[in-house]
Design a protein around this motif. Structure first.
Motif, PDB file in Angstrom:
ATOM      1  N   ALA A  66       0.833  -1.200   0.000  1.00 43.26           N
ATOM      2  CA  ALA A  66       0.000   0.000   0.000  1.00 43.26           C
ATOM      3  C   ALA A  66       0.869   1.253   0.000  1.00 43.26           C
ATOM      4  O   ALA A  66       0.563   2.244  -0.679  1.00 43.26           O
ATOM      5  CB  ALA A  66      -0.926  -0.005   1.216  1.00 43.26           C
ATOM      6  N   VAL A 106      -6.583  -0.724   5.358  1.00 45.03           N
ATOM      7  CA  VAL A 106      -6.484  -2.000   4.640  1.00 45.03           C
ATOM      8  C   VAL A 106      -6.389  -3.163   5.627  1.00 45.03           C
ATOM      9  O   VAL A 106      -7.081  -4.182   5.477  1.00 45.03           O
ATOM     10  CB  VAL A 106      -5.268  -1.995   3.691  1.00 45.03           C
ATOM     11  N   ILE A 164      -6.906   0.029  -2.414  1.00 41.43           N
ATOM     12  CA  ILE A 164      -5.653   0.757  -2.188  1.00 41.43           C
ATOM     13  C   ILE A 164      -5.491   1.885  -3.204  1.00 41.43           C
ATOM     14  O   ILE A 164      -5.193   3.024  -2.846  1.00 41.43           O
ATOM     15  CB  ILE A 164      -4.456  -0.213  -2.257  1.00 41.43           C
ATOM     16  N   LEU A 186      -3.864   4.788   5.408  1.00 45.20           N
ATOM     17  CA  LEU A 186      -4.135   3.824   4.337  1.00 45.20           C
ATOM     18  C   LEU A 186      -3.827   2.412   4.806  1.00 45.20           C
ATOM     19  O   LEU A 186      -4.641   1.491   4.647  1.00 45.20           O
ATOM     20  CB  LEU A 186      -3.312   4.170   3.099  1.00 45.20           C
TER      21      LEU A 186
END
Length: 221
Positions: free
Chosen positions: A100, A210, A171, A206
């Protein structure tokens, strides 16, 4: 990009041709990203390079083909970054976070790529659909994601049954939005999504998002 082979000519001439094509692609990338496909002018690209409009057509065939070559090179850059990704020594959580981060960093460092993709979407991805090279390039990231997901599920770290393409989209969506919508988001909410002071916050956000998705207890819902 059209390959120009000159076997009968000195190696220096061949190197010059390769260098000229690279220079044309550099300038064309900037011009298409700035003005869009319809607004970009081959005359302007020629004026900013050490070549002529006629030579650009000789190398690439026309404006459509030049834009396709620009897209091909732009996608090749991120695919190369994905192929260089080394996460085999990491545990699944660290590995997916690293993947990511690579996407996050690339999108931030290549705003012209974001603009080119936006322009191509406006045109219904017609250039990508017509490109044999882009049709075959795929995404090395998907293979990496599949291996990480399999390892995470086998070890019990990942509880969600997630498709690699869906995770790739998740992503990419965050990374793309952050750059593509920087100005409109800032005008509406008064926050610059690419403010250097908040960069690490969004980068970590981020990864957290995820990992939370991959480890969520679906049964509890």
């Amino acid at each position: 990009m059209t390959s120009v082979e000159e076997p009968a000519r000195p190696n220096g001439r061949i190197r010059d041709a390769v260098r000229t094509q690279a220079e044309i692609l550099d300038v064309a990338t900037q011009e298409f990203a700035r003005a869009g496909f319809d607004g970009a002018r081959v005359d302007e690209i020629a004026a900013r390079t050490r070549t002529t409009k006629r030579m650009i057509y000789y190398y690439f065939g026309g404006k459509e083909q030049l834009f396709t070559a620009v897209l091909e090179r732009a996608y090749a850059v991120i695919r190369d970054a994905e192929q260089q990704l080394d996460v085999e020594h990491l545990d699944p959580v660290a590995a997916i976070r690293r993947l990511a981060e690579v996407t996050f960093d690339h999108h931030e460092q290549h705003p012209d790529f974001i603009r080119l993709v936006s322009i191509e979407n406006i045109h219904g991805a017609e250039h990508i659909a017509a490109s044999e090279k882009l049709g075959k390039i795929g995404s090395p990231a998907l293979d990496v994601i599949r291996r990480i997901l399999a390892s995470g599920q086998e070890s019990g770290l990942f509880t969600a049954d997630v498709d690699a393409v869906d995770l790739h989209a998740m992503i990419s969506s965050f990374c793309f939005f952050r750059v593509a919508n920087r100005h409109t988001f800032g005008a509406l909410f008064g926050r610059d999504l690419v403010d250097p002071a908040r960069r690490e916050h969004y980068r970590a956000m981020l990864g957290d998002m995820v990992i939370a998705y991959l480890t969520a207890d679906r049964a509890a819902g």
